[in-house]
Design a protein around this motif. Structure first.
Motif, PDB file in Angstrom:
ATOM      1  N   GLY A 193       0.804  -1.220   0.000  1.00  0.00           N
ATOM      2  CA  GLY A 193       0.000   0.000   0.000  1.00  0.00           C
ATOM      3  C   GLY A 193       0.832   1.263   0.000  1.00  0.00           C
ATOM      4  N   CYS A 194       0.146   2.390  -0.032  1.00  0.00           N
ATOM      5  CA  CYS A 194       0.842   3.678  -0.047  1.00  0.00           C
ATOM      6  C   CYS A 194      -0.064   4.751   0.532  1.00  0.00           C
ATOM      7  N   ASN A 195       0.529   5.626   1.350  1.00  0.00           N
ATOM      8  CA  ASN A 195      -0.249   6.717   1.967  1.00  0.00           C
ATOM      9  C   ASN A 195       0.042   8.064   1.328  1.00  0.00           C
ATOM     10  N   ASN A 196       0.852   8.090   0.286  1.00  0.00           N
ATOM     11  CA  ASN A 196       1.383   9.380  -0.157  1.00  0.00           C
ATOM     12  C   ASN A 196       0.474  10.196  -1.058  1.00  0.00           C
ATOM     13  N   PHE A 197      -0.402   9.552  -1.768  1.00  0.00           N
ATOM     14  CA  PHE A 197      -1.302  10.272  -2.658  1.00  0.00           C
ATOM     15  C   PHE A 197      -0.585  11.318  -3.506  1.00  0.00           C
ATOM     16  N   CYS A 198       0.459  10.916  -4.196  1.00  0.00           N
ATOM     17  CA  CYS A 198       1.034  11.790  -5.212  1.00  0.00           C
ATOM     18  C   CYS A 198      -0.120  12.077  -6.177  1.00  0.00           C
ATOM     19  N   SER A 199      -0.239  13.319  -6.633  1.00  0.00           N
ATOM     20  CA  SER A 199      -1.508  13.717  -7.257  1.00  0.00           C
ATOM     21  C   SER A 199      -1.789  13.006  -8.577  1.00  0.00           C
ATOM     22  N   TYR A 200      -0.779  12.410  -9.198  1.00  0.00           N
ATOM     23  CA  TYR A 200      -0.963  11.731 -10.483  1.00  0.00           C
ATOM     24  C   TYR A 200      -1.231  10.242 -10.334  1.00  0.00           C
ATOM     25  N   CYS A 201      -1.090   9.702  -9.113  1.00  0.00           N
ATOM     26  CA  CYS A 201      -0.899   8.248  -8.970  1.00  0.00           C
ATOM     27  C   CYS A 201      -2.133   7.511  -8.455  1.00  0.00           C
ATOM     28  N   VAL A 202      -2.411   6.392  -9.062  1.00  0.00           N
ATOM     29  CA  VAL A 202      -3.598   5.605  -8.738  1.00  0.00           C
ATOM     30  C   VAL A 202      -3.310   4.576  -7.626  1.00  0.00           C
ATOM     31  N   VAL A 203      -2.020   4.353  -7.328  1.00  0.00           N
ATOM     32  CA  VAL A 203      -1.650   3.270  -6.407  1.00  0.00           C
ATOM     33  C   VAL A 203      -2.367   3.323  -5.047  1.00  0.00           C
ATOM     34  N   PRO A 204      -2.396   4.491  -4.369  1.00  0.00           N
ATOM     35  CA  PRO A 204      -3.066   4.494  -3.065  1.00  0.00           C
ATOM     36  C   PRO A 204      -4.546   4.085  -3.153  1.00  0.00           C
ATOM     37  N   TYR A 205      -5.162   4.287  -4.308  1.00  0.00           N
ATOM     38  CA  TYR A 205      -6.578   3.930  -4.462  1.00  0.00           C
ATOM     39  C   TYR A 205      -6.758   2.432  -4.701  1.00  0.00           C
ATOM     40  N   GLY A 237       8.256  -2.786  -1.691  1.00  0.00           N
ATOM     41  CA  GLY A 237       7.213  -1.957  -1.106  1.00  0.00           C
ATOM     42  C   GLY A 237       7.082  -0.719  -1.968  1.00  0.00           C
ATOM     43  N   GLN A 238       5.913  -0.080  -1.975  1.00  0.00           N
ATOM     44  CA  GLN A 238       5.752   1.153  -2.759  1.00  0.00           C
ATOM     45  C   GLN A 238       6.664   2.230  -2.200  1.00  0.00           C
ATOM     46  N   ASN A 239       6.925   2.135  -0.901  1.00  0.00           N
ATOM     47  CA  ASN A 239       7.718   3.151  -0.233  1.00  0.00           C
ATOM     48  C   ASN A 239       8.444   2.494   0.936  1.00  0.00           C
ATOM     49  N   SER A 272      12.246   3.509  -3.057  1.00  0.00           N
ATOM     50  CA  SER A 272      12.482   4.466  -1.988  1.00  0.00           C
ATOM     51  C   SER A 272      11.838   5.794  -2.350  1.00  0.00           C
ATOM     52  N   HIS A 273      11.313   6.464  -1.347  1.00  0.00           N
ATOM     53  CA  HIS A 273      10.726   7.793  -1.584  1.00  0.00           C
ATOM     54  C   HIS A 273      11.661   8.846  -0.979  1.00  0.00           C
ATOM     55  N   PRO A 274      12.053   9.854  -1.761  1.00  0.00           N
ATOM     56  CA  PRO A 274      13.002  10.849  -1.238  1.00  0.00           C
ATOM     57  C   PRO A 274      12.514  11.530   0.046  1.00  0.00           C
ATOM     58  N   PHE A 299      12.567  10.698  -8.669  1.00  0.00           N
ATOM     59  CA  PHE A 299      12.465  12.130  -8.340  1.00  0.00           C
ATOM     60  C   PHE A 299      11.272  12.774  -9.020  1.00  0.00           C
ATOM     61  N   GLN A 300      10.801  12.211 -10.113  1.00  0.00           N
ATOM     62  CA  GLN A 300       9.578  12.598 -10.842  1.00  0.00           C
ATOM     63  C   GLN A 300       9.663  13.939 -11.558  1.00  0.00           C
ATOM     64  N   SER A 301      10.258  14.961 -10.920  1.00  0.00           N
ATOM     65  CA  SER A 301      10.436  16.248 -11.601  1.00  0.00           C
ATOM     66  C   SER A 301      11.561  17.014 -10.922  1.00  0.00           C
ATOM     67  N   ASN A 311       2.491  16.820  -5.159  1.00  0.00           N
ATOM     68  CA  ASN A 311       2.379  16.434  -3.746  1.00  0.00           C
ATOM     69  C   ASN A 311       3.484  15.458  -3.336  1.00  0.00           C
ATOM     70  N   ARG A 312       4.705  15.760  -3.743  1.00  0.00           N
ATOM     71  CA  ARG A 312       5.797  14.833  -3.471  1.00  0.00           C
ATOM     72  C   ARG A 312       6.458  15.041  -2.100  1.00  0.00           C
ATOM     73  N   GLY A 313       6.303  16.247  -1.531  1.00  0.00           N
ATOM     74  CA  GLY A 313       6.811  16.421  -0.158  1.00  0.00           C
ATOM     75  C   GLY A 313       8.305  16.656  -0.042  1.00  0.00           C
TER      76      GLY A 313
HETATM   77 FE1  SF4 Z   1       2.702   6.162  -3.655  1.00  0.00          FE
HETATM   78 FE2  SF4 Z   1       4.743   6.001  -5.390  1.00  0.00          FE
HETATM   79 FE3  SF4 Z   1       2.247   6.438  -6.289  1.00  0.00          FE
HETATM   80 FE4  SF4 Z   1       3.518   8.380  -4.958  1.00  0.00          FE
HETATM   81  S1  SF4 Z   1       4.146   7.504  -6.963  1.00  0.00           S
HETATM   82  S2  SF4 Z   1       1.391   7.703  -4.625  1.00  0.00           S
HETATM   83  S3  SF4 Z   1       4.728   7.204  -3.490  1.00  0.00           S
HETATM   84  S4  SF4 Z   1       2.973   4.596  -5.242  1.00  0.00           S
END
Ligand code: SF4
Ligand code: 5AD
Length: 471
Positions: A193-205, A237-239, A272-274, A299-301, A311-313
């Motif tokens: 799972g993932c709690n980060n809710f990066c605004s583009y990402c469907v994974v947490p859903y 793990g996602q993170n 790993s998440h930065p 790093f995404q951007s 919403n990368r933090g």
């Molecule tokens: Fe989670 Fe990675 Fe998706 Fe961000 S990009 S919401 S850290 S799975």
């Protein structure tokens, strides 16, 4: 006060797993009566390593249920697609591949078609399958995976279609059978799972909230893998950096404990998440001899406004500071990353910040994606004025820069000797393996070396692949 990690996450109760084992036996009995020889199952997994690890559990369950795993789809009595939802392209491909099964199912009415995984966890996708692909027998999402034996039993015994896409926070199902694809490389999930809710990402859903497996379960599984001769074990793990977050345990401690297991093997981990990557973790990596000198740090951007919208933090500066420290404590570290080109509202000038970060970072390789809108995410609601064609040009521009960066990195390896895990014989008849930094290297050697480590001197660099000779 942080709580003990063992109490932190929901585990599927043992009695529910036991119930699935009983269903598994029932399926095995039923198919042994129905088929003259073992029924054949074809399993295909799309997407990331997390899905691959799930696929190995699905295959394990199928073997327990009396199926033989095969790679020729035309011979199958059961076809299962373990789906991915990360980008639109993955979904389109799935619809195409499922559509192509219609004819096969017509000629073989007893054929069972099963769809599961991330894409099926989304209501709109499951609905579309129900409506437009009525020949599909079983559909289930990521949270229901451990209940596959029950679903298959219901379908086989009653002929009824089964759809199970319950939206749950997600639990951990332990003690599922596993059919591993390799004899020397293994995936070891440590959190889901993932709690980060990066605004583009469907994974947490589709994968639910973060939950960590208990350290002792992971340590025991690792010990067992090492005992069985596995040489290259990747913690998944996602993170992974947020392993044990909010408890008295963290990822660095887990790495140290795993590193102290006796044996000759390599520990890898991803992703790993930065935001959660600490100097403590980098120090731990540098101190643990069995942990590979490889860090996958998306790093995404490279632009701070875009990072904020994502919403990368973290900021560009924080990311570069992490890399600087990482290279200081591990001069030979290989860093790889993910990057998204054409996030909604990104301008060419902002994209150039990504280009300059890539020039600075020294990645050995990079996974570059053009932004893909995912229904239900925040970014899907943002204005996205730049055309796909234009984004394609930026994409190519970035690839050229990364090629140049990777070339410099791998050229500097020529003349040096690296420890390599020999994995296969490639189309040139050479042994192919990977360095600790996950760079592919090919060299002439005996096939008997497959599955073991060898010291190989790099003789030539072809940017993405090295050539070498056995030492
Ligand atoms: Fe989670 Fe990675 Fe998706 Fe961000 S990009 S919401 S850290 S799975
Ligand atoms: N569009 C494009 N790329 C995406 N990723 C995740 N979501 C999207 C999306 N909507 C990429 C990120 C992530 C990798 C696994 O996939 O770079 O790190």
């Amino acid at each position: 006060m942080s709580q003990p990690i063992e109490k932190a996450t929901g585990i599927v109760p043992g009695k529910d797993i036991e119930k699935q084992r009983e269903y598994s036996t029932l399926v095995a009995e039923l198919v042994s009566m129905r088929y003259s020889e073992k029924p054949k199952a074809f399993v295909h997994t799309y997407g990331c390593q997390g899905n691959v690890a799930d696929g190995e559990r699905i295959e394990g369950m199928l073997v327990s249920m009396g199926y033989e795993l095969i790679s020729d789809v035309d011979q199958a009595d059961l076809i299962l697609f373990n789906t991915c939802a990360i980008r639109e392209h993955a979904e389109d491909r799935l619809y195409g591949n499922v559509g192509a099964l219609k004819v096969l199912k017509k000629s073989k009415p007893g054929l069972k078609i099963v769809l599961c995984g991330c894409m099926m966890q989304q209501k709109h996708a499951a609905e579309k399958i129900k409506k437009s692909y009525p020949f599909v027998d079983i559909v289930f999402g990521t949270h229901a995976l451990y209940r596959f034996p029950e679903m298959l039993y219901i379908n086989l015994s009653s002929g009824k279609k089964v759809f199970d896409i319950t939206d749950e926070p997600g639990k951990i199902a332990e003690d599922l059978p596993i059919h591993r694809d390799s004899k020397f490389k293994a995936w070891l999930p440590i959190m889901y799972g993932c709690n980060n809710f990066c605004s583009y990402c469907v994974v947490p859903y589709v994968r639910g909230r973060e939950r960590s497996r208990a350290p002792q379960v992971i340590i025991d599984e690792m010990k067992e893998l090492v005992k069985q001769g596995y040489k290259d074990i990747t913690l998944l793990g996602q993170n992974v950096n947020s392993y044990g977050k909010g408890t008295d345990y963290n990822f660095s401690r887990l790495l140290k404990e795993l590193n102290s297991i006796e044996g000759d093997f390599l520990i890898r981990f991803m992703t790993s998440h930065p935001k959660d990557c600490t100097f403590e973790l980098l120090d731990t990596m540098s101190q643990c001899d069995k942990v590979a000198g490889h860090l996958h740090l998306p790093f995404q951007s490279g632009n701070n406004r875009v990072l904020k919208e994502m919403n990368r933090g973290y900021t560009r500066e924080k990311y570069l500071e992490l890399l600087e420290y990482a290279y200081k404590v591990m001069p030979d570290l290989s860093v790889t990353a993910d990057v998204i080109v054409g996030f909604p509202g990104e301008t060419y000038e902002e994209f150039l910040d990504t280009v300059s970060l890539v020039r600075q970072a020294g990645f050995t390789s990079m996974y570059t994606f053009i932004y893909s809108s995912r229904p239900g995410t925040k970014a899907a609601e943002m204005p996205d004025p730049v055309s796909r064609d234009e984004k394609g040009k930026w994409f190519s521009e970035l690839l050229k820069v990364q090629e140049d960066v990777a070339d410099k990195r791998t050229s500097a390896m020529v003349g040096r000797t690296f420890r390599v895990l020999c994995e296969s014989v490639n189309k040139n008849g050479l042994i192919e393996g990977r360095t600790q930094g996950n760079i592919i290297i090919e060299f002439p050697a005996d096939e008997n070396l497959i599955g073991s480590f060898a010291n190989v001197k790099v003789t030539e660099s072809l940017i993405w692949i090295l050539k070498g000779e056995l030492q």
